[in-house]
Write a protein that holds these residues in place. Structure first.
Motif, PDB file in Angstrom:
ATOM      1  N   LEU A  40      -9.658  -2.078 -11.543  1.00 41.91           N
ATOM      2  CA  LEU A  40      -9.987  -1.443 -10.702  1.00 41.91           C
ATOM      3  C   LEU A  40      -9.454  -1.803  -9.257  1.00 41.91           C
ATOM      4  O   LEU A  40      -9.143  -1.097  -8.315  1.00 41.91           O
ATOM      5  N   TYR A  41      -9.795  -3.184  -9.006  1.00 46.76           N
ATOM      6  CA  TYR A  41      -9.237  -3.795  -7.845  1.00 46.76           C
ATOM      7  C   TYR A  41      -7.616  -3.769  -7.573  1.00 46.76           C
ATOM      8  O   TYR A  41      -7.411  -3.474  -6.548  1.00 46.76           O
ATOM      9  N   PHE A  52       4.602  -0.315  -5.767  1.00 48.70           N
ATOM     10  CA  PHE A  52       2.751  -0.223  -5.521  1.00 48.70           C
ATOM     11  C   PHE A  52       2.295   0.834  -6.400  1.00 48.70           C
ATOM     12  O   PHE A  52       1.376   1.001  -7.168  1.00 48.70           O
ATOM     13  N   LEU A  53       3.091   1.894  -5.952  1.00 46.83           N
ATOM     14  CA  LEU A  53       2.662   3.078  -6.828  1.00 46.83           C
ATOM     15  C   LEU A  53       2.930   3.393  -8.399  1.00 46.83           C
ATOM     16  O   LEU A  53       2.063   3.884  -9.136  1.00 46.83           O
ATOM     17  N   GLU A  54       4.029   2.624  -8.588  1.00 46.67           N
ATOM     18  CA  GLU A  54       4.189   2.605 -10.048  1.00 46.67           C
ATOM     19  C   GLU A  54       3.063   1.694 -10.824  1.00 46.67           C
ATOM     20  O   GLU A  54       2.738   2.008 -11.908  1.00 46.67           O
ATOM     21  N   ILE A  55       2.621   0.667 -10.239  1.00 45.64           N
ATOM     22  CA  ILE A  55       1.504  -0.112 -10.694  1.00 45.64           C
ATOM     23  C   ILE A  55       0.322   0.699 -10.790  1.00 45.64           C
ATOM     24  O   ILE A  55      -0.360   0.670 -11.946  1.00 45.64           O
ATOM     25  N   ASP A  56       0.136   1.654  -9.733  1.00 45.28           N
ATOM     26  CA  ASP A  56      -1.095   2.362  -9.800  1.00 45.28           C
ATOM     27  C   ASP A  56      -0.939   3.303 -11.006  1.00 45.28           C
ATOM     28  O   ASP A  56      -1.831   3.592 -11.831  1.00 45.28           O
ATOM     29  N   ARG A  78      -6.087  -1.784  -4.227  1.00 46.39           N
ATOM     30  CA  ARG A  78      -5.317  -2.521  -3.461  1.00 46.39           C
ATOM     31  C   ARG A  78      -3.899  -2.174  -3.527  1.00 46.39           C
ATOM     32  O   ARG A  78      -2.995  -2.130  -2.392  1.00 46.39           O
ATOM     33  N   SER A  79      -3.231  -1.467  -4.663  1.00 43.67           N
ATOM     34  CA  SER A  79      -2.138  -0.924  -4.679  1.00 43.67           C
ATOM     35  C   SER A  79      -2.090   0.510  -3.948  1.00 43.67           C
ATOM     36  O   SER A  79      -0.940   0.667  -3.380  1.00 43.67           O
ATOM     37  N   ARG A  80      -3.016   1.099  -3.980  1.00 42.41           N
ATOM     38  CA  ARG A  80      -3.147   2.307  -3.324  1.00 42.41           C
ATOM     39  C   ARG A  80      -2.986   2.004  -1.660  1.00 42.41           C
ATOM     40  O   ARG A  80      -2.521   2.740  -0.790  1.00 42.41           O
ATOM     41  N   GLU A  81      -4.149   0.994  -1.520  1.00 41.84           N
ATOM     42  CA  GLU A  81      -4.039   0.458   0.001  1.00 41.84           C
ATOM     43  C   GLU A  81      -2.656   0.089   0.477  1.00 41.84           C
ATOM     44  O   GLU A  81      -2.213   0.501   1.509  1.00 41.84           O
ATOM     45  N   MET A  82      -1.845  -0.515  -0.142  1.00 44.87           N
ATOM     46  CA  MET A  82      -0.747  -0.957   0.232  1.00 44.87           C
ATOM     47  C   MET A  82       0.515   0.128   0.100  1.00 44.87           C
ATOM     48  O   MET A  82       1.100   0.212   1.227  1.00 44.87           O
ATOM     49  N   ALA A  83       0.386   1.159  -0.835  1.00 37.27           N
ATOM     50  CA  ALA A  83       1.122   2.343  -0.579  1.00 37.27           C
ATOM     51  C   ALA A  83       0.758   3.222   0.633  1.00 37.27           C
ATOM     52  O   ALA A  83       1.625   3.505   1.403  1.00 37.27           O
ATOM     53  N   GLY A  84      -0.312   2.997   0.967  1.00 39.30           N
ATOM     54  CA  GLY A  84      -0.785   3.833   2.293  1.00 39.30           C
ATOM     55  C   GLY A  84      -0.445   3.144   3.603  1.00 39.30           C
ATOM     56  O   GLY A  84       0.267   3.863   4.555  1.00 39.30           O
ATOM     57  N   LEU A  85      -0.325   1.803   3.594  1.00 38.79           N
ATOM     58  CA  LEU A  85       0.017   1.009   4.755  1.00 38.79           C
ATOM     59  C   LEU A  85       1.613   1.119   4.752  1.00 38.79           C
ATOM     60  O   LEU A  85       1.901   1.347   5.986  1.00 38.79           O
TER      61      LEU A  85
END
Length: 467
Positions: free
Chosen positions: A127-128, A191-195, A132-139
């Protein structure tokens, strides 16, 4: 504290032991000093687990209600900084469970039913990494939009493109900014692929082989936003591939930012003078009053080594672990947490620097005054007139050498002079030899012509908008 037989009654696992844990062992094995970063994910997972236990009849309605209320209270304490952390409870999971018992009593002791810290940690960490992956994708999406804005504002500004740190061909500032956007776009996609890959819940794997109790793993998975459950508990509790994936994405992002930082560190020097970075992102010298030091960019460059180190540290932990869970895996978290925060800060600051800095058009025009950058255009124009490329390459090489000896510019050569090197040069050819024409004529997909840059911008905007 020890029980009547001198054991570990305060430990969740203390029933097996006849004497208290050595204090130095407690301090050596604790992780609460850093894994408290998982508190949001731990509470989220516990809420879903409690709801599932109610569904399958392993919790009564009143027990589940009190657990949920207690978790809400703990969430408030975590948020406002009043949660009473205790080192002797080892980690965030035991700290929350012990605090829950203080708040609601006996129902808290049922929350760990059909759950091991092994699958609990695996869930929290997944979940963490998702968060963080979604946060990085957004940034990164925001950063790319900043570069798109800079690209459009400076689409007609011409600057030298480099290979080997030597001037190579003219490009536009719009093309330059979008080159960095392409790198960040790939980082975002990683990062999106990790998500996307982290769509299976490990909860219900227990210590390694599940449980005999009638739990509903899919119910928990759905409530947490997963599409399904992991297929093998032995693997699920020890899997840290997703942590390595995140760190790999963080390394690639850091490498991209570091290369760019190096570029602008050079470009901000008096010798180059291509970019003016706002004072708020620069620092001074304690001794030399004239200095404007690009410390932020230097630190972004330097912290890349730190992120690479975390990736190597995790790989070293994982390289020799037998199935399934081993306590070595506790060491994954500091690598993950620090790398995640480092790249978040780096992206946030570099996005602001990139969006607020200005390229110096006058200084760039001075740098373009040596028009050897047009040599490739000359060779290709000879090819257009039927000259084999290797011959054209040699002809233009001789012209450039002549201009260097005579201290002449390519564009200053007359048609008659050009024809002394090759009769294939067309009439009034010298007039077309300008950096602006060189950029405009490269009008093919992926090229620097303004319409091609704009077309690629629109493609990227559609991707960022999810279309």
């Amino acid at each position: 504290m020890p029980d009547q037989d001198g054991g570990n009654s305060e430990k969740l696992w203390g029933g097996r032991f006849s004497e208290p844990t050595d204090r130095e062992v407690e301090m050596f094995t604790q992780s609460i000093s850093f894994d408290r970063a998982l508190w949001r994910q731990d509470i989220k997972g516990s809420r879903a687990h409690a709801a599932m236990l109610l569904k399958v009849g392993l919790l009564a309605h009143e027990e589940e209600r009190r657990i949920q209320e207690g978790l809400s209270r703990i969430e408030e304490e975590m948020t406002n900084g009043t949660f009473p952390y205790r080192d002797e409870y080892e980690d965030i999971h035991m700290n929350i469970e012990k605090r829950l018992f203080e708040l609601v009593g006996t129902p808290a002791q049922k929350l760990h039913t059909a759950r091991s810290r092994n699958d609990q940690v695996s869930l929290d960490l997944r979940l963490y990494v998702i968060d963080r992956s979604r946060e990085m994708a957004g940034l990164l999406a925001e950063f790319i939009r900043v570069l798109i804005g800079q690209s459009r504002r400076m689409r007609d500004l011409i600057l030298p493109g480099y290979t080997h740190l030597q001037q190579a061909q003219p490009i536009s500032a719009g093309y330059y900014f979008m080159a960095h956007a392409e790198r960040l776009l790939r980082d975002r996609q990683r990062f999106l692929e990790i998500d996307r890959r982290l769509n299976l819940s490990p909860l219900g794997s227990g210590a390694l082989a599940g449980t005999t109790l009638p739990i509903d793993r899919n119910h928990v998975a759905r409530s947490l936003g997963f599409s399904g459950v992991t297929g093998n508990g032995l693997d699920a509790v020890s899997d840290r591939d997703f942590v390595a994936d995140f760190l790999h994405a963080a390394v690639m992002l850091s490498l991209h930012l570091s290369g760019w930082a190096e570029e602008w560190i050079l470009w901000s020097t008096r010798e180059f003078g291509f970019v003016r970075i706002p004072d708020r992102y620069m620092t001074g010298s304690s001794m030399m009053p004239q200095k404007r030091n690009p410390d932020v960019l230097e630190l972004i460059r330097g912290k890349t080594g730190r992120v690479i180190g975390h990736y190597m540290g995790l790989a070293t932990i994982l390289k020799g672990l037998p199935l399934s869970y081993n306590r070595d895996l506790q060491e994954d978290k500091e690598h993950l947490f620090d790398a995640a925060e480092t790249v978040r800060q780096s992206v946030t600051l570099f996005s602001r620097i990139a969006g607020e800095s200005v390229l110096d058009g006058e200084r760039l025009r001075e740098a373009l005054s040596g028009d050897e950058l047009l040599a490739t255009d000359m060779a290709e124009d000879l090819v257009r007139e039927g000259v084999p490329f290797r011959e054209a390459h040699a002809i233009v090489g001789r012209i450039v050498a002549y201009c260097e000896r005579e201290r002449r510019k390519l564009a200053s050569l007359t048609d008659e002079e050009l024809r002394t090197f090759s009769p294939a040069f067309p009439e009034q050819y010298a007039r077309v030899l300008t950096p602006e024409n060189a950029v405009r004529r490269r009008n093919l997909p992926g090229g620097p012509a303004p319409e091609q840059v704009e077309a690629r911008i629109r493609e990227i905007e559609r991707e960022l908008d999810g279309r």
